[in-house]
Write an enzyme that holds these catalytic residues in place. Structure first.
Site, PDB file in Angstrom:
ATOM      1  NE  ARG A  46      51.141  30.568  27.900  1.00 15.63           N
ATOM      2  CZ  ARG A  46      51.611  29.307  27.917  1.00 15.63           C
ATOM      3  NH1 ARG A  46      51.774  28.655  29.055  1.00 15.63           N
ATOM      4  NH2 ARG A  46      51.936  28.691  26.789  1.00 15.63           N
ATOM      5  CE1 TYR A  98      34.206  46.854  39.716  1.00 15.43           C
ATOM      6  CE2 TYR A  98      35.267  44.754  39.239  1.00 15.43           C
ATOM      7  CZ  TYR A  98      34.815  45.994  38.822  1.00 15.43           C
ATOM      8  OH  TYR A  98      34.977  46.359  37.521  1.00 15.43           O
ATOM      9  CG  ASP A 172      39.490  43.062  45.960  1.00 15.41           C
ATOM     10  OD1 ASP A 172      40.398  43.927  46.041  1.00 15.41           O
ATOM     11  OD2 ASP A 172      38.807  42.893  44.944  1.00 15.41           O
TER      12      ASP A 172
END
Ligand SMILES: Cc1ncc(COP(=O)(O)O)c(C=O)c1O
Length: 377
Positions: A46, A98, A172
């Site tokens: 992780r 989005y 983005d």
């Protein structure tokens, strides 16, 4: 290195154990330690995994950043950025982000005391008026999804960085990819990707990424990446790395095909309006030409007869597959209002129901044109 070379070589070294030329998929959750806390830089997957590290180095290099961090999805990457904030902080976002980004902001994070407002970021005076003393992030998508609007990244960074609260400007860059546009070079603080799209490039993986240039910001984000744990598995990292190797040639052809189809659609009787970053002579097209090298593979258009015709059209194409997502080698078609952007229905960000979005693939453009022609007829 030039970007075409970086796509193939950045972050990639032959495997020290075997000499394997392709990055191995380190399918392991844990690593042997020589003594307590003495290891080769990896203790638990992780926190870090060698396949993921290769992808993160590659992404940092492509975006001209100092660090890259990979996530399990684009939304996981976006969520992690927002965890930098505290209750009472404000985010100024574009009014055509989005649908999933809007949903996360409004339906999840607002409940944690964050404040969001939305402006047309293509209008600089709206950005200036929208900034507040507690604005900590300015969130932009350019080209935006699905209207393909273009925001002048340098100009917005200039405005934001003049604020006393010094908000981070986050772009983005999913639609453009670093092959067409590198926001960090234009003054942005952080780039976000849904690697599910052009970076992966083959519609076979879901992933996300962040790239930035400030190492103090890296510390905070990589702490969150590990603490929250929305990390991608090594197989998914391998698939994105493999996709990136052909990014340059793919983006060139996506852009060529998309521009040809945008010009074709402009001439069709039943099409009211076509949106494509390099089509026309508007101020937004001028900004696109300044900050992007080509227009990319996305084309949106509005049909004169609205929703009913849009639905009929997308159900009649044969090569364009009716499906969500974008950025793969195959062409896709969809109606955002009823599909990808359903989450903004009944909001000020609602999408025209007659808008059709194309993700133009790498097929022969004559075949694609013929397909649209028969469906429009
Ligand atoms: C511009 C943009 N950003 C972020 C996302 C979210 O990415 P993901 O689906 O990988 O979570 C998408 C997904 O469509 C997108 O189009």
């Amino acid at each position: 290195m030039k970007i075409e070379t970086e796509c193939i070589h950045a972050g990639i070294d032959a495997d020290p154990a075997t000499g394997a030329v392709m990055t191995p998929i380190y399918q392991t959750s844990t690593y042997k330690q020589e003594g307590v806390g003495r290891h080769k830089g990896y203790d638990y997957s992780r926190t870090a995994n060698p396949t993921r590290s290769a992808l993160e180095t590659c992404l940092a290099s492509l975006e001209k950043g100092a660090f890259g961090l990979a996530f399990a999805s684009g939304m996981a990457a976006i969520d992690t950025v927002l965890r930098l904030l505290s209750p009472g902080d404000h985010v100024l976002a574009g009014n055509d982000v989005y649908g999933g980004t809007y949903r996360l902001f409004e339906k999840v994070l607002r409940n944690f005391g964050l404040d969001f407002s939305y402006v047309d970021t293509t209008e600089l005076d709206q950005v200036a008026q929208g900034l507040k003393p507690n604005t900590r992030i300015v969130w932009l998508e350019t080209p935006s999804n699905p209207w393909l609007t273009i925001t002048d990244i340098s100009a917005v960074c200039g405005l934001a960085h003049n604020q006393a609260s010094h908000p981070l400007v986050v772009i983005d860059n999913t639609f453009a990819t670093p092959y067409l546009q590198r926001p960090l070079e234009l003054g942005a603080d952080l780039v976000v990707h849904s690697t599910t799209k052009y970076l992966g490039g083959h519609s076979d993986v879901v992933g996300g990424a962040l790239v930035g240039k400030d190492l103090a910001l890296r510390e905070r984000l990589s702490f969150l990446q590990n603490a929250v744990g929305a990390v991608p598995g090594p197989m998914d990292c391998f698939l994105v790395l493999r996709g990136i190797k052909t990014l340059a040639v793919r983006m060139e052809r996506h852009s060529q095909n998309a521009l040809t189809l945008a010009r074709f659609l402009e001439k069709q009787q039943n099409v009211a309006h076509v949106m494509y970053p390099f089509l026309g002579l508007s101020a937004q097209v001028a900004a696109a030409r300044r900050q992007m090298t080509c227009g990319g593979g996305m084309v949106s258009f509005v049909l004169k007869d609205g929703q009913v015709t849009a639905h009929r059209l997308v159900e009649r194409t044969r090569l364009f597959t009716l499906a969500e997502s974008l950025g793969g080698v195959e062409s896709l078609i969809e109606v955002p209002a009823a599909m990808t952007h359903q989450s903004v229905a009944d909001s000020p960000l609602a999408i025209d129901p007659g808008l059709v979005r194309l993700s133009v693939g790498l097929e022969n453009v004559d075949d694609l044109m013929e397909d649209l022609e028969q469906a429009l007829a």
